[in-house]
Design an enzyme around this catalytic site. Structure first.
Site, PDB file in Angstrom:
ATOM      1  N   ASP B  66      38.649  23.675  39.419  1.00  0.00           N
ATOM      2  CA  ASP B  66      38.474  24.183  38.061  1.00  0.00           C
ATOM      3  C   ASP B  66      36.987  24.442  37.854  1.00  0.00           C
ATOM      4  O   ASP B  66      36.161  24.008  38.652  1.00  0.00           O
ATOM      5  CB  ASP B  66      39.041  23.227  36.995  1.00  0.00           C
ATOM      6  CG  ASP B  66      38.415  21.847  37.028  1.00  0.00           C
ATOM      7  OD1 ASP B  66      37.336  21.666  37.636  1.00  0.00           O
ATOM      8  OD2 ASP B  66      39.007  20.921  36.453  1.00  0.00           O
ATOM      9  N   ASP B 129      45.472  11.570  28.850  1.00  0.00           N
ATOM     10  CA  ASP B 129      46.471  12.456  28.234  1.00  0.00           C
ATOM     11  C   ASP B 129      47.401  13.086  29.276  1.00  0.00           C
ATOM     12  O   ASP B 129      48.203  13.950  28.942  1.00  0.00           O
ATOM     13  CB  ASP B 129      45.766  13.571  27.445  1.00  0.00           C
ATOM     14  CG  ASP B 129      44.855  14.420  28.333  1.00  0.00           C
ATOM     15  OD1 ASP B 129      44.650  14.041  29.525  1.00  0.00           O
ATOM     16  OD2 ASP B 129      44.338  15.448  27.857  1.00  0.00           O
ATOM     17  N   HIS B 131      46.374  14.896  31.889  1.00  0.00           N
ATOM     18  CA  HIS B 131      45.881  16.139  32.496  1.00  0.00           C
ATOM     19  C   HIS B 131      45.320  15.870  33.889  1.00  0.00           C
ATOM     20  O   HIS B 131      44.930  14.753  34.229  1.00  0.00           O
ATOM     21  CB  HIS B 131      44.828  16.803  31.602  1.00  0.00           C
ATOM     22  CG  HIS B 131      43.432  16.324  31.820  1.00  0.00           C
ATOM     23  ND1 HIS B 131      42.833  15.354  31.034  1.00  0.00           N
ATOM     24  CD2 HIS B 131      42.488  16.682  32.736  1.00  0.00           C
ATOM     25  CE1 HIS B 131      41.599  15.146  31.445  1.00  0.00           C
ATOM     26  NE2 HIS B 131      41.359  15.933  32.485  1.00  0.00           N
TER      27      HIS B 131
END
Lengths: 239, 239, 239, 239
Positions: B66, B129, B131
């Protein structure tokens, strides 16, 4: 995801047989989970001729991935009886190479396959509703391993079970068992094939649409080694 | 799924380094996608010492999965700058072995990796969360390949982007790019590691709970070759 | 052939341990054949600390590749006693993961390994005469599988056997058993390590010289997945 | 070593084609080195029909493993001209998937193949003298990589070279090039096939006899992934 499109059902069936054969010529144990039903009929015709009396295939082990037991009849359920007729009997596969999944051993199916070295390949068909194995919409979820699916799992499950045993109420079972989505994804390679116009829409939806439990096969598009074999009709909505 | 639980952060980091090293000692090209952030800090300390000046690792190629570009600053974005500081610079990895993903080439990322022979291993962290990479709840979906995620993807995305660039409004970008869930699943092996009590709940939920886009990492439990490395605190809700 | 040269014995030993560990972190059965002797002493020190009490290594199975039985003493022969002292006992490896080769079962060794799924890796040392396992010049030939080598195989074999049992005539056996060159070549990966000046000449000869039964290890240079780990002294004649 | 015995030349050829096809249906680059000559004629007939116009085989790359240049004629040498006639032209394989070895690039052949990811499979025939590729007795040795073999390598080499170019003295070259035994052994899988009574003796000698440079193919019996396909005549001395 590799997509193979062939002109017609016969050629698609030949490619499916070739892919299975390609796995089988090995000097080590090879574990294959294979599908019953109507799609593979021609493929098994080819395979029977390639496999029968070939002792050099004594390294190949076969698994079914779901089973619908008959309520009264002893012996194989619907799936294994079908595989037996289409392939095991005509190809004269020794029993020692056949590993039935049934209602008695299903809780141990994932562990057993792991101990046997894992599935080298699982060959799947697909239903117009996006199901594969016994993973129908509303029955199993993506996180499920080999599962028991009861007659109340969906509204029409009793009808489906009745139809699976040929409409004989005396033989309609109250459940079936199936390898779940997570079980199937553990295979080193997944091959799925489909034939005919009636599969065109689901092929597009399952492999080029959203991944959702409503379309069970949609999960398979994430597998690192997935091959889809289609005839032109089944591929007709892709381009 | 193989679960490895180690006593503490140091030992967990050592195992993560060992698994990467185990992939690297090969006589062929090896492609690794590796994670930035705080979890891998100790692991990179170990790796730097094992990899620096070792010409026998010239077969290993590195990818980020990313990137959060700076709005004005030229050169690497947040992820690559972090990887550069933690690993590439101290380990003196030659540029020819580093393959940055950024906002200019992201549309080609999946194709490029496929042409390079695929990822042998992708090393992931996980957020509280659920991710991993830039796959936050509400941004990408399971069927997404490498994707552009805009500042309006979720309600608090602008704040997240601001925080990622250290709170400097002048550098806050309007988007980031990330390999999507389907991209990550194409790797031959996935390794995910987590440390500390604050990860205990999500580890249980992601790998032993339902598979849902609300918990992006939950998809990973279906991968045929997944290893999870935890310290005791991160594993504390499992047993 | 991948050649890894490390500064000294300790670092060479750490790399050997890392390569073994890299194979072991898997979610499937892993079969390792490992070497006794003096070269691996430090490596086993590292391994014991990494492996002891790690239940996540319950997938790893260990094999010895040769055995020199004691004439009178019951139980393990020279090789297994050495492996037991260096590794199995201190690392507390469960007996169910240890698969001894001995004079009673050697005829079945190749078949057994094949049925267990094959060796994922075999770790070898090398003698100054080019031997590995019990494949000394003049004993086995390249085409041999696991073999019985009698005390008259070579002129000095009785002396070698005497020396192997610590010079105790009462324990000198009349033979030993060893996996042969063809057995060893069946492993998916071969790792060979060497330390010290006294190995420098044979390393050059075996891996950069002619392939001949006079230098048994010379065959190994043809294996498709061979790694050689050397310290600088053992590598000193290569460049 | 897996031995496959089929009734006749046609069936043996079908199995060889199936094994190649089995490698080819992949979603990644596949590198095949294939043989010219008379043994594969039928196999290529089958393959042409399975491969022609199949865009889904655009991942498959082809290599020849030896070449006998014409002295004057430009373009392909004897081997590639033969492969072109038997397979590449009738199957309409795009040039970008064909990687000729010739007298100009042979020194780089091993490195090139390594950089391309290695050979997934090499398909070999065998001569009655135990040769495969251009590894004739007295030309190369087991430790040789891709090699230049001159017209004086053996007593009758000039005659062989003359015969290879159809007896035309104007085209008789002074050498040929061939992947050596060590090059061939680097392939992930070796498949060797043979047909007819005239191969029966060498099959027994090469794969069940001593490993010696006098019988070049004898080395292949040590490869960890070797399959031999025979018709009944070629297998007639085995049992």
């Amino acid at each position: 995801m590799k997509i193979i499109i062939e002109e017609n059902y016969e050629k698609m069936s030949r490619v499916a047989a070739n892919i299975l054969l390609g796995k089988m010529y090995q000097n080590r144990r090879v574990n294959l989970a294979i599908t019953a039903g109507s799609t593979p009929v021609k493929m098994y015709e080819y395979l029977v001729s390639d496999v029968k009396n070939k002792s050099y295939f004594d390294n190949v082990h076969y698994y079914n991935f779901d089973e619908i037991p008959f309520k009264q009849k002893k012996g194989y359920g619907v799936t294994m009886a079908n595989l037996d007729n289409l392939f095991f009997k005509p190809a004269e596969i020794p029993e020692s190479q056949i590993h039935p999944l049934d209602e008695k051993n299903y809780k141990n199916q994932d562990k057993r396959i792991e101990q046997d070295g894992g599935l080298d390949l699982i060959l799947l068909g697909i239903g117009a509703d996006g199901h594969y194995c016994g993973n129908l919409p509303g029955t199993t979820k993506f996180e499920d391993l080999t599962s028991y699916v009861g007659e109340n799992a969906t509204e029409n499950m009793k009808d489906i079970l009745l139809s699976e045993v040929g409409g004989d109420e005396n033989e309609r079972p109250e459940f079936y068992v199936t390898m779940g989505p997570k079980s199937v994804m553990q295979a080193k390679e997944i091959v799925l094939f489909a034939t005919g116009k009636k599969k065109a829409a689901i092929i597009k939806q399952a492999f080029f649409g959203p991944i959702t439990n409503d379309v069970p096969a949609s999960l398979l598009q994430t597998h690192p080694n997935l091959t889809i074999i289609l005839d032109q009709e089944a591929a007709s909505e892709l381009y």
